[in-house]
Design a protein around this motif. Structure first.
Motif, PDB file in Angstrom:
ATOM      1  N   TYR A   1      11.490   7.624  -4.647  1.00 55.14           N
ATOM      2  CA  TYR A   1      11.672   6.595  -5.676  1.00 55.14           C
ATOM      3  C   TYR A   1      10.651   6.752  -6.805  1.00 55.14           C
ATOM      4  O   TYR A   1      10.940   6.407  -7.957  1.00 55.14           O
ATOM      5  N   ARG A   2       9.479   7.273  -6.495  1.00 51.20           N
ATOM      6  CA  ARG A   2       8.478   7.499  -7.550  1.00 51.20           C
ATOM      7  C   ARG A   2       8.970   8.573  -8.514  1.00 51.20           C
ATOM      8  O   ARG A   2       8.807   8.442  -9.742  1.00 51.20           O
ATOM      9  N   ALA A   3       9.569   9.621  -7.970  1.00 44.29           N
ATOM     10  CA  ALA A   3      10.106  10.675  -8.829  1.00 44.29           C
ATOM     11  C   ALA A   3      11.212  10.141  -9.738  1.00 44.29           C
ATOM     12  O   ALA A   3      11.298  10.490 -10.919  1.00 44.29           O
ATOM     13  N   ILE A   4      12.041   9.263  -9.180  1.00 35.10           N
ATOM     14  CA  ILE A   4      13.111   8.653  -9.982  1.00 35.10           C
ATOM     15  C   ILE A   4      12.517   7.782 -11.082  1.00 35.10           C
ATOM     16  O   ILE A   4      12.963   7.809 -12.236  1.00 35.10           O
ATOM     17  N   ALA A   5      11.485   7.004 -10.731  1.00 37.76           N
ATOM     18  CA  ALA A   5      10.873   6.106 -11.706  1.00 37.76           C
ATOM     19  C   ALA A   5      10.221   6.877 -12.848  1.00 37.76           C
ATOM     20  O   ALA A   5      10.234   6.436 -13.996  1.00 37.76           O
ATOM     21  N   LEU A   6       9.635   8.024 -12.539  1.00 32.30           N
ATOM     22  CA  LEU A   6       8.995   8.817 -13.588  1.00 32.30           C
ATOM     23  C   LEU A   6      10.025   9.403 -14.549  1.00 32.30           C
ATOM     24  O   LEU A   6       9.743   9.597 -15.731  1.00 32.30           O
TER      25      LEU A   6
ATOM     26  N   LEU B   1       2.255   2.121  11.655  1.00 29.28           N
ATOM     27  CA  LEU B   1       2.157   3.574  11.477  1.00 29.28           C
ATOM     28  C   LEU B   1       3.532   4.209  11.303  1.00 29.28           C
ATOM     29  O   LEU B   1       3.724   5.088  10.447  1.00 29.28           O
ATOM     30  N   LEU B   2       4.511   3.780  12.103  1.00 30.64           N
ATOM     31  CA  LEU B   2       5.867   4.322  11.967  1.00 30.64           C
ATOM     32  C   LEU B   2       6.470   3.954  10.610  1.00 30.64           C
ATOM     33  O   LEU B   2       7.128   4.778   9.968  1.00 30.64           O
ATOM     34  N   ALA B   3       6.240   2.717  10.172  1.00 29.88           N
ATOM     35  CA  ALA B   3       6.729   2.304   8.856  1.00 29.88           C
ATOM     36  C   ALA B   3       6.088   3.136   7.755  1.00 29.88           C
ATOM     37  O   ALA B   3       6.746   3.516   6.776  1.00 29.88           O
ATOM     38  N   THR B   4       4.800   3.440   7.908  1.00 32.19           N
ATOM     39  CA  THR B   4       4.098   4.249   6.915  1.00 32.19           C
ATOM     40  C   THR B   4       4.705   5.640   6.816  1.00 32.19           C
ATOM     41  O   THR B   4       4.922   6.158   5.712  1.00 32.19           O
ATOM     42  N   VAL B   5       4.992   6.249   7.962  1.00 33.45           N
ATOM     43  CA  VAL B   5       5.576   7.599   7.963  1.00 33.45           C
ATOM     44  C   VAL B   5       6.922   7.614   7.242  1.00 33.45           C
ATOM     45  O   VAL B   5       7.194   8.476   6.403  1.00 33.45           O
ATOM     46  N   VAL B   6       7.766   6.630   7.556  1.00 32.52           N
ATOM     47  CA  VAL B   6       9.118   6.605   6.977  1.00 32.52           C
ATOM     48  C   VAL B   6       9.084   6.215   5.503  1.00 32.52           C
ATOM     49  O   VAL B   6       9.682   6.884   4.651  1.00 32.52           O
ATOM     50  N   LEU B   7       8.376   5.151   5.170  1.00 26.63           N
ATOM     51  CA  LEU B   7       8.438   4.608   3.818  1.00 26.63           C
ATOM     52  C   LEU B   7       7.621   5.411   2.808  1.00 26.63           C
ATOM     53  O   LEU B   7       7.952   5.423   1.618  1.00 26.63           O
ATOM     54  N   ARG B   8       6.564   6.074   3.238  1.00 29.49           N
ATOM     55  CA  ARG B   8       5.826   6.922   2.293  1.00 29.49           C
ATOM     56  C   ARG B   8       6.702   8.071   1.807  1.00 29.49           C
ATOM     57  O   ARG B   8       6.668   8.453   0.629  1.00 29.49           O
ATOM     58  N   LYS B   9       7.489   8.608   2.711  1.00 26.06           N
ATOM     59  CA  LYS B   9       8.413   9.667   2.325  1.00 26.06           C
ATOM     60  C   LYS B   9       9.445   9.150   1.337  1.00 26.06           C
ATOM     61  O   LYS B   9       9.748   9.789   0.323  1.00 26.06           O
ATOM     62  N   ARG B  10      10.000   7.961   1.621  1.00 23.43           N
ATOM     63  CA  ARG B  10      10.988   7.375   0.713  1.00 23.43           C
ATOM     64  C   ARG B  10      10.348   6.966  -0.611  1.00 23.43           C
ATOM     65  O   ARG B  10      10.969   7.061  -1.671  1.00 23.43           O
TER      66      ARG B  10
ATOM     67  N   VAL C   1       0.820  -1.209   0.000  1.00 17.62           N
ATOM     68  CA  VAL C   1       0.000   0.000   0.000  1.00 17.62           C
ATOM     69  C   VAL C   1       0.853   1.257   0.000  1.00 17.62           C
ATOM     70  O   VAL C   1       0.563   2.228  -0.701  1.00 17.62           O
ATOM     71  N   ILE C   2       1.930   1.253   0.760  1.00 18.50           N
ATOM     72  CA  ILE C   2       2.691   2.489   0.965  1.00 18.50           C
ATOM     73  C   ILE C   2       3.986   2.543   0.184  1.00 18.50           C
ATOM     74  O   ILE C   2       4.606   3.613   0.093  1.00 18.50           O
ATOM     75  N   GLY C   3       4.428   1.405  -0.420  1.00 20.45           N
ATOM     76  CA  GLY C   3       5.767   1.393  -1.011  1.00 20.45           C
ATOM     77  C   GLY C   3       5.834   0.790  -2.393  1.00 20.45           C
ATOM     78  O   GLY C   3       6.694  -0.054  -2.655  1.00 20.45           O
ATOM     79  N   ALA C   4       4.952   1.222  -3.300  1.00 18.63           N
ATOM     80  CA  ALA C   4       4.908   0.624  -4.630  1.00 18.63           C
ATOM     81  C   ALA C   4       6.190   0.855  -5.422  1.00 18.63           C
ATOM     82  O   ALA C   4       6.511   0.086  -6.327  1.00 18.63           O
ATOM     83  N   TYR C   5       6.934   1.916  -5.103  1.00 16.48           N
ATOM     84  CA  TYR C   5       8.132   2.258  -5.881  1.00 16.48           C
ATOM     85  C   TYR C   5       9.432   1.951  -5.151  1.00 16.48           C
ATOM     86  O   TYR C   5      10.501   2.310  -5.636  1.00 16.48           O
TER      87      TYR C   5
ATOM     88  N   TRP D   1      19.848   4.052   4.414  1.00 16.39           N
ATOM     89  CA  TRP D   1      19.570   3.573   5.765  1.00 16.39           C
ATOM     90  C   TRP D   1      18.157   3.942   6.204  1.00 16.39           C
ATOM     91  O   TRP D   1      17.565   3.266   7.050  1.00 16.39           O
ATOM     92  N   SER D   2      17.597   5.009   5.638  1.00 15.99           N
ATOM     93  CA  SER D   2      16.197   5.352   5.936  1.00 15.99           C
ATOM     94  C   SER D   2      15.259   4.266   5.439  1.00 15.99           C
ATOM     95  O   SER D   2      14.254   3.951   6.090  1.00 15.99           O
ATOM     96  N   ASP D   3      15.576   3.689   4.260  1.00 24.77           N
ATOM     97  CA  ASP D   3      14.767   2.575   3.747  1.00 24.77           C
ATOM     98  C   ASP D   3      14.797   1.403   4.722  1.00 24.77           C
ATOM     99  O   ASP D   3      13.760   0.794   5.009  1.00 24.77           O
ATOM    100  N   LEU D   4      15.992   1.080   5.192  1.00 27.29           N
ATOM    101  CA  LEU D   4      16.130  -0.031   6.129  1.00 27.29           C
ATOM    102  C   LEU D   4      15.380   0.244   7.431  1.00 27.29           C
ATOM    103  O   LEU D   4      14.776  -0.655   8.014  1.00 27.29           O
ATOM    104  N   LEU D   5      15.395   1.506   7.883  1.00 25.09           N
ATOM    105  CA  LEU D   5      14.664   1.866   9.093  1.00 25.09           C
ATOM    106  C   LEU D   5      13.175   1.593   8.919  1.00 25.09           C
ATOM    107  O   LEU D   5      12.528   1.014   9.805  1.00 25.09           O
ATOM    108  N   GLY D   6      12.637   1.995   7.754  1.00 22.39           N
ATOM    109  CA  GLY D   6      11.219   1.747   7.505  1.00 22.39           C
ATOM    110  C   GLY D   6      10.887   0.275   7.470  1.00 22.39           C
ATOM    111  O   GLY D   6       9.864  -0.167   8.023  1.00 22.39           O
TER     112      GLY D   6
END
Length: 443
Positions: free
Chosen positions: A418-423, A405-414, A167-171, A357-362
Motif C-alpha cells: 500500500y505504501r508503494a501505491i500511495a507513492l 507478532l503474527l499481525a506484524t509479519v502479515v501487515l508489514r508485508k501488506r 506502528v506497522i500499518g500506516a498505509y 483477504w491477507s489484510d483481513l488475516l492480519g
C-alpha cells in the motif's frame, strides 16, 4: 457544498470494508492518535509490572497491590485493595468511554446502517464464539476444572491493537482501520454483557435498582446539555457505588452512564448534516484520561505475574494456559476470517477493491491481542492471586504477544504494498481540506 459521503454502490453490488465518509474518517483518525499513545503507555505499564514482579523486590510489588487504602468501606463493599480499585474503579472510566463509543456508533457511526453493521457484528460474534469453544474444548480435555474461564480469550484490547496497527500499518486502507475499531467496540459491548451475566456473584437487586436513580438524573442533565462537573461526577460516583454493591461488576455503571449521553446536537449550518453532540465532546475529554491513565494503571497492577521459581513445563501444559493462548491466537483468527467469509459467501458480497483477504488475516491476528478485558475476566474467574490467577496472566500476555507478532509479519508485508501505491498516487487536498478520494465519483 461538496458532498462528503461516498456515492452508493451500483445496484446489486455490495462491498465489504468499503471506505467510510470523510467526517467518519476524521473521527477515526482522532481516535487512532489517542489510542496509539494509550497503547504505548499500556505496554510500558505492563512491562514495568513484569520487571518489578520478577525482580528481587517482587514482594514489594505484591504488597502494593494488596494495600487497602480505605478499610472502613466494608459496609459498601469498598474495602478494596489497589488491584481491585484499578479493576473496578479505573476501568469504569474506560467503559464509560466505551459506552460513548457504542452510542455514537449506533446513532451516527458504522452501526447505524444495518447493512454496514452486519460485517463487524458478525465478525465480532465469530471472534468470540470460536475462541470460547476452543478454550472449553481444551479445558474439558484437561479435566474441566478451568471451564469457568471460558470468556477470557474472547476479548480484544482496542488500545493495544490500534497501537500495533499504527506502528506497522500506516498505509493500510482506511476501511480496514474502521473495521477494526468498530469490531473492537462491538467486542467490548459483548464482553461487558458477558461480565454482567456470567461473572456476577452475590447479586443484590435493591442496590442495582437504586443505581437507576443517579443514572437517570445523570441522563436528565446531559440530555439538557448540562455539563456541570460538580453534579455529573458525584452522580456517576453514586451510580458506580450502588452497582458495585449489587454484586454486578462496577464497570457496567460506566457503560450505562455513557449510553445516556446524546450523540447529535441538531443540524449544521447547511441544514442537513448533524453537528457533533455532547457524546463526542465528553469522549474528547475522557478518552485521554482512559487511555493515558486508567488503562495503563490497571495494566500495571494486573500484568505483574511472577515467574520466579515457576515450573515452566507445568505452565505450558496447563489447560488454562493452552486454552487462552489457542483461543486468542487461533480462535480469533478462525472466528473473524471464517465468519467474514461465510457472510460474503451467503450474501454474495465481495471485498472492497482496496482490501484483500491477507489484510483481513492480519487484522484478525490483531484482534487476538486480548489484554485489558481478558485480564479483567481472568481476575473475575480465578482471582488475582494464586497459581490459576498467575497462569491466566501469563497466558494472556503470551497469547497477545504471539498475536501481535503474527499481525506484524502479515501487515508489514501488506503495508509495503500500500505504501508503494500511495507513492504513485499522491492524494491531493482541495481548498476545503477534504481529500479528492472522498469526492470523486466512485471514490
Amino acid at each position: 457544498m461538496t458532498d462528503q459521503t461516498p456515492p452508493p454502490e451500483p445496484r446489486g453490488v455490495r462491498r465489504l470494508f468499503a471506505r467510510t465518509s470523510w467526517p467518519e474518517a476524521r473521527f477515526l483518525a482522532d481516535v487512532l492518535r489517542t489510542e496509539t499513545v494509550g497503547g504505548v503507555l499500556l505496554l510500558l505499564g505492563a512491562v514495568a509490572a513484569l520487571i518489578w514482579a520478577n525482580s528481587p523486590w517482587g514482594d514489594a510489588y505484591t504488597e502494593l497491590g494488596r494495600w487497602v487504602p480505605w478499610s472502613g468501606g466494608e459496609a459498601l463493599h469498598l474495602d478494596l485493595d489497589l488491584t481491585a480499585w484499578a479493576a473496578d474503579g479505573l476501568l469504569a472510566i474506560f467503559f464509560f468511554v466505551v459506552g460513548l463509543e457504542l452510542k455514537r456508533e449506533f446513532v451516527a457511526g458504522e452501526l447505524r446502517d444495518p447493512r454496514r453493521a452486519a460485517l463487524p457484528v458478525v465478525a465480532a460474534i465469530g471472534g468470540m464464539v470460536v475462541p470460547a469453544l476452543i478454550y472449553v474444548g481444551v479445558s474439558v480435555a484437561g479435566g474441566g476444572e478451568g471451564v469457568r474461564g471460558w470468556a477470557i480469550p474472547t476479548a480484544t484490547d482496542i488500545a493495544f491493537a490500534l497501537a500495533v496497527l499504527a506502528v506497522i500499518g500506516a498505509y493500510l486502507p482506511q476501511g480496514l482501520r474502521a473495521f477494526l475499531l468498530t469490531l473492537a467496540v462491538v467486542d467490548d459491548l459483548l464482553a461487558i454483557t458477558i461480565i454482567a451475566i456470567f461473572y456476577t456473584d452475590d447479586f443484590s437487586v435493591l442496590p442495582l435498582l437504586g443505581s437507576l436513580v443517579p443514572i437517570a438524573l445523570f441522563g436528565l442533565l446531559v440530555q439538557r446539555r448540562r455539563t456541570w462537573w460538580w453534579a455529573l461526577i458525584p452522580l456517576a460516583l453514586v451510580a458506580w457505588t450502588l452497582v458495585h454493591s449489587s454484586g454486578v461488576h462496577a464497570t457496567v455503571a460506566g457503560v450505562l452512564l455513557g449510553f445516556t449521553v446524546p450523540v447529535l446536537a441538531g443540524k449544521g449550518g447547511d441544514g442537513r448534516r448533524p453537528r457533533p453532540g455532547l457524546a463526542e465532546h465528553l469522549e474528547h475529554k475522557w478518552r485521554p484520561i482512559s487511555a493515558g491513565f486508567a488503562v495503563p494503571v490497571f495494566a500495571f497492577f494486573a500484568a505483574g505475574v511472577s515467574l520466579r521459581g515457576a515450573d515452566l513445563g507445568a505452565l505450558v501444559t496447563d489447560p488454562i494456559v493452552l486454552g487462552v493462548v489457542l483461543g486468542l491466537v487461533v480462535g480469533k483468527c478462525v472466528g473473524i476470517v471464517g465468519s467474514t467469509f461465510l457472510l460474503a459467501r451467503f450474501t454474495r458480497a465481495s471485498l472492497d477493491d482496496d482490501i484483500t483477504w491477507s489484510d483481513l488475516l492480519g487484522v484478525s491476528f490483531l484482534a487476538g491481542i486480548g489484554f485489558t478485558v481478558s485480564l479483567l475476566i481472568g481476575e473475575l474467574a480465578f482471582g488475582s492471586d494464586g497459581v490459576e490467577g498467575d497462569n491466566v496472566k501469563a497466558a494472556v500476555l503470551a497469547g497477545s504477544l504471539i498475536s501481535a507478532l503474527l499481525a506484524t509479519v502479515v501487515l508489514r508485508k501488506r503495508n509495503k504494498v500500500y505504501r508503494a501505491i500511495a507513492l504513485k498516487e499522491q492524494v491531493d487536498l482541495n481548498q476545503d481540506g477534504v481529500p479528492d478520494v472522498y469526492q470523486k465519483p466512485g471514490g
